[in-house]
Write a protein that holds these residues in place. Structure first.
Motif, PDB file in Angstrom:
ATOM      1  N   ASP A 156     -48.987  16.315  18.213  1.00  0.00           N
ATOM      2  CA  ASP A 156     -49.441  17.701  18.286  1.00  0.00           C
ATOM      3  C   ASP A 156     -50.057  18.050  19.638  1.00  0.00           C
ATOM      4  O   ASP A 156     -51.077  18.714  19.717  1.00  0.00           O
ATOM      5  N   LYS A 157     -49.445  17.536  20.691  1.00  0.00           N
ATOM      6  CA  LYS A 157     -49.906  17.823  22.044  1.00  0.00           C
ATOM      7  C   LYS A 157     -48.699  18.167  22.892  1.00  0.00           C
ATOM      8  O   LYS A 157     -47.607  17.658  22.651  1.00  0.00           O
ATOM      9  N   PRO A 158     -48.894  19.011  23.897  1.00  0.00           N
ATOM     10  CA  PRO A 158     -47.766  19.267  24.797  1.00  0.00           C
ATOM     11  C   PRO A 158     -47.485  18.029  25.647  1.00  0.00           C
ATOM     12  O   PRO A 158     -48.303  17.594  26.427  1.00  0.00           O
ATOM     13  N   GLN A 159     -46.339  17.445  25.450  1.00  0.00           N
ATOM     14  CA  GLN A 159     -45.958  16.242  26.173  1.00  0.00           C
ATOM     15  C   GLN A 159     -44.667  16.536  26.931  1.00  0.00           C
ATOM     16  O   GLN A 159     -43.573  16.313  26.422  1.00  0.00           O
ATOM     17  N   GLU A 160     -44.802  17.019  28.138  1.00  0.00           N
ATOM     18  CA  GLU A 160     -43.637  17.440  28.905  1.00  0.00           C
ATOM     19  C   GLU A 160     -42.617  16.327  29.091  1.00  0.00           C
ATOM     20  O   GLU A 160     -41.414  16.553  29.029  1.00  0.00           O
ATOM     21  N   GLU A 161     -43.101  15.104  29.317  1.00  0.00           N
ATOM     22  CA  GLU A 161     -42.173  14.002  29.541  1.00  0.00           C
ATOM     23  C   GLU A 161     -41.328  13.722  28.300  1.00  0.00           C
ATOM     24  O   GLU A 161     -40.135  13.483  28.390  1.00  0.00           O
ATOM     25  N   VAL A 162     -41.953  13.771  27.139  1.00  0.00           N
ATOM     26  CA  VAL A 162     -41.224  13.523  25.898  1.00  0.00           C
ATOM     27  C   VAL A 162     -40.282  14.690  25.624  1.00  0.00           C
ATOM     28  O   VAL A 162     -39.138  14.481  25.208  1.00  0.00           O
ATOM     29  N   ALA A 163     -40.720  15.898  25.888  1.00  0.00           N
ATOM     30  CA  ALA A 163     -39.856  17.066  25.692  1.00  0.00           C
ATOM     31  C   ALA A 163     -38.629  16.972  26.593  1.00  0.00           C
ATOM     32  O   ALA A 163     -37.512  17.280  26.172  1.00  0.00           O
ATOM     33  N   PHE A 164     -38.813  16.525  27.827  1.00  0.00           N
ATOM     34  CA  PHE A 164     -37.703  16.351  28.761  1.00  0.00           C
ATOM     35  C   PHE A 164     -36.733  15.295  28.241  1.00  0.00           C
ATOM     36  O   PHE A 164     -35.516  15.476  28.251  1.00  0.00           O
ATOM     37  N   LEU A 165     -37.278  14.181  27.742  1.00  0.00           N
ATOM     38  CA  LEU A 165     -36.448  13.116  27.177  1.00  0.00           C
ATOM     39  C   LEU A 165     -35.651  13.637  25.984  1.00  0.00           C
ATOM     40  O   LEU A 165     -34.437  13.440  25.899  1.00  0.00           O
ATOM     41  N   LEU A 166     -36.317  14.327  25.072  1.00  0.00           N
ATOM     42  CA  LEU A 166     -35.638  14.847  23.888  1.00  0.00           C
ATOM     43  C   LEU A 166     -34.540  15.836  24.253  1.00  0.00           C
ATOM     44  O   LEU A 166     -33.474  15.841  23.643  1.00  0.00           O
ATOM     45  N   ALA A 167     -34.775  16.661  25.255  1.00  0.00           N
ATOM     46  CA  ALA A 167     -33.762  17.632  25.673  1.00  0.00           C
ATOM     47  C   ALA A 167     -32.496  16.921  26.136  1.00  0.00           C
ATOM     48  O   ALA A 167     -31.382  17.353  25.831  1.00  0.00           O
ATOM     49  N   GLY A 168     -32.646  15.818  26.847  1.00  0.00           N
ATOM     50  CA  GLY A 168     -31.488  15.068  27.317  1.00  0.00           C
ATOM     51  C   GLY A 168     -30.778  14.301  26.232  1.00  0.00           C
ATOM     52  O   GLY A 168     -29.592  13.992  26.345  1.00  0.00           O
ATOM     53  N   LEU A 169     -31.492  13.983  25.151  1.00  0.00           N
ATOM     54  CA  LEU A 169     -30.911  13.207  24.062  1.00  0.00           C
ATOM     55  C   LEU A 169     -30.135  14.059  23.068  1.00  0.00           C
ATOM     56  O   LEU A 169     -29.338  13.536  22.296  1.00  0.00           O
ATOM     57  N   LYS A 170     -30.350  15.354  23.064  1.00  0.00           N
ATOM     58  CA  LYS A 170     -29.678  16.219  22.090  1.00  0.00           C
ATOM     59  C   LYS A 170     -28.175  16.229  22.303  1.00  0.00           C
ATOM     60  O   LYS A 170     -27.684  15.965  23.390  1.00  0.00           O
ATOM     61  N   TRP A 171     -27.457  16.561  21.237  1.00  0.00           N
ATOM     62  CA  TRP A 171     -25.998  16.595  21.267  1.00  0.00           C
ATOM     63  C   TRP A 171     -25.515  18.002  21.564  1.00  0.00           C
ATOM     64  O   TRP A 171     -26.067  18.972  21.081  1.00  0.00           O
ATOM     65  N   ALA A 172     -24.472  18.101  22.359  1.00  0.00           N
ATOM     66  CA  ALA A 172     -23.807  19.371  22.631  1.00  0.00           C
ATOM     67  C   ALA A 172     -22.327  19.083  22.826  1.00  0.00           C
ATOM     68  O   ALA A 172     -21.971  18.190  23.595  1.00  0.00           O
ATOM     69  N   ASP A 173     -21.503  19.781  22.113  1.00  0.00           N
ATOM     70  CA  ASP A 173     -20.052  19.602  22.232  1.00  0.00           C
ATOM     71  C   ASP A 173     -19.612  18.157  22.006  1.00  0.00           C
ATOM     72  O   ASP A 173     -18.738  17.639  22.702  1.00  0.00           O
ATOM     73  N   GLY A 174     -20.264  17.475  21.067  1.00  0.00           N
ATOM     74  CA  GLY A 174     -19.838  16.132  20.688  1.00  0.00           C
ATOM     75  C   GLY A 174     -20.352  14.998  21.543  1.00  0.00           C
ATOM     76  O   GLY A 174     -19.945  13.853  21.352  1.00  0.00           O
ATOM     77  N   SER A 175     -21.256  15.280  22.474  1.00  0.00           N
ATOM     78  CA  SER A 175     -21.833  14.201  23.274  1.00  0.00           C
ATOM     79  C   SER A 175     -23.248  14.594  23.700  1.00  0.00           C
ATOM     80  O   SER A 175     -23.605  15.771  23.669  1.00  0.00           O
ATOM     81  N   PRO A 176     -24.053  13.608  24.104  1.00  0.00           N
ATOM     82  CA  PRO A 176     -25.411  13.932  24.534  1.00  0.00           C
ATOM     83  C   PRO A 176     -25.397  14.845  25.762  1.00  0.00           C
ATOM     84  O   PRO A 176     -24.497  14.768  26.596  1.00  0.00           O
ATOM     85  N   VAL A 177     -26.409  15.696  25.860  1.00  0.00           N
ATOM     86  CA  VAL A 177     -26.533  16.607  26.987  1.00  0.00           C
ATOM     87  C   VAL A 177     -26.560  15.813  28.301  1.00  0.00           C
ATOM     88  O   VAL A 177     -25.955  16.210  29.283  1.00  0.00           O
ATOM     89  N   ASP A 178     -27.246  14.685  28.308  1.00  0.00           N
ATOM     90  CA  ASP A 178     -27.325  13.834  29.508  1.00  0.00           C
ATOM     91  C   ASP A 178     -26.476  12.583  29.272  1.00  0.00           C
ATOM     92  O   ASP A 178     -26.910  11.657  28.590  1.00  0.00           O
ATOM     93  N   PRO A 179     -25.274  12.525  29.815  1.00  0.00           N
ATOM     94  CA  PRO A 179     -24.390  11.374  29.596  1.00  0.00           C
ATOM     95  C   PRO A 179     -24.992  10.051  30.058  1.00  0.00           C
ATOM     96  O   PRO A 179     -24.685   9.001  29.505  1.00  0.00           O
ATOM     97  N   ALA A 180     -25.879  10.090  31.044  1.00  0.00           N
ATOM     98  CA  ALA A 180     -26.517   8.855  31.518  1.00  0.00           C
ATOM     99  C   ALA A 180     -27.393   8.248  30.424  1.00  0.00           C
ATOM    100  O   ALA A 180     -27.493   7.023  30.325  1.00  0.00           O
TER     101      ALA A 180
END
Length: 72
Positions: A28-52
């Motif tokens: 329950d805290k703003p954690q920019e680093e974790v939010a950035f990680l989660l954004a890259g891990l999400k799926w879009a068009d059948g693959s993760p947003v960040d292929p790396a």
């Protein structure tokens, strides 16, 4: 699930993403680093947003397979 149950790599990747998001929300805290990680891990068009991240995930899974999972 039991410790010796198996799931696919995609299912494991999604489980890891959900786990990180759940812990992040529990804090329950703003954690920019974790939010950035989660954004890259999400799926879009059948693959993760960040292929790396997917490639790193596959390398980690391979490492666990070769070295053993350790104890839960």
């Amino acid at each position: 699930m039991q410790a010796n149950d198996t799931i696919t790599l995609i299912e494991a990747y999604e489980a890891m993403r959900i786990f990180v998001e759940t812990v992040w929300r529990r804090m329950d805290k703003p954690q920019e680093e974790v939010a950035f990680l989660l954004a890259g891990l999400k799926w879009a068009d059948g693959s993760p947003v960040d292929p790396a991240m997917w490639q790193s995930w596959l390398a980690s899974a391979q490492s666990v397979r070769e070295e053993g999972a350790g104890s839960p």
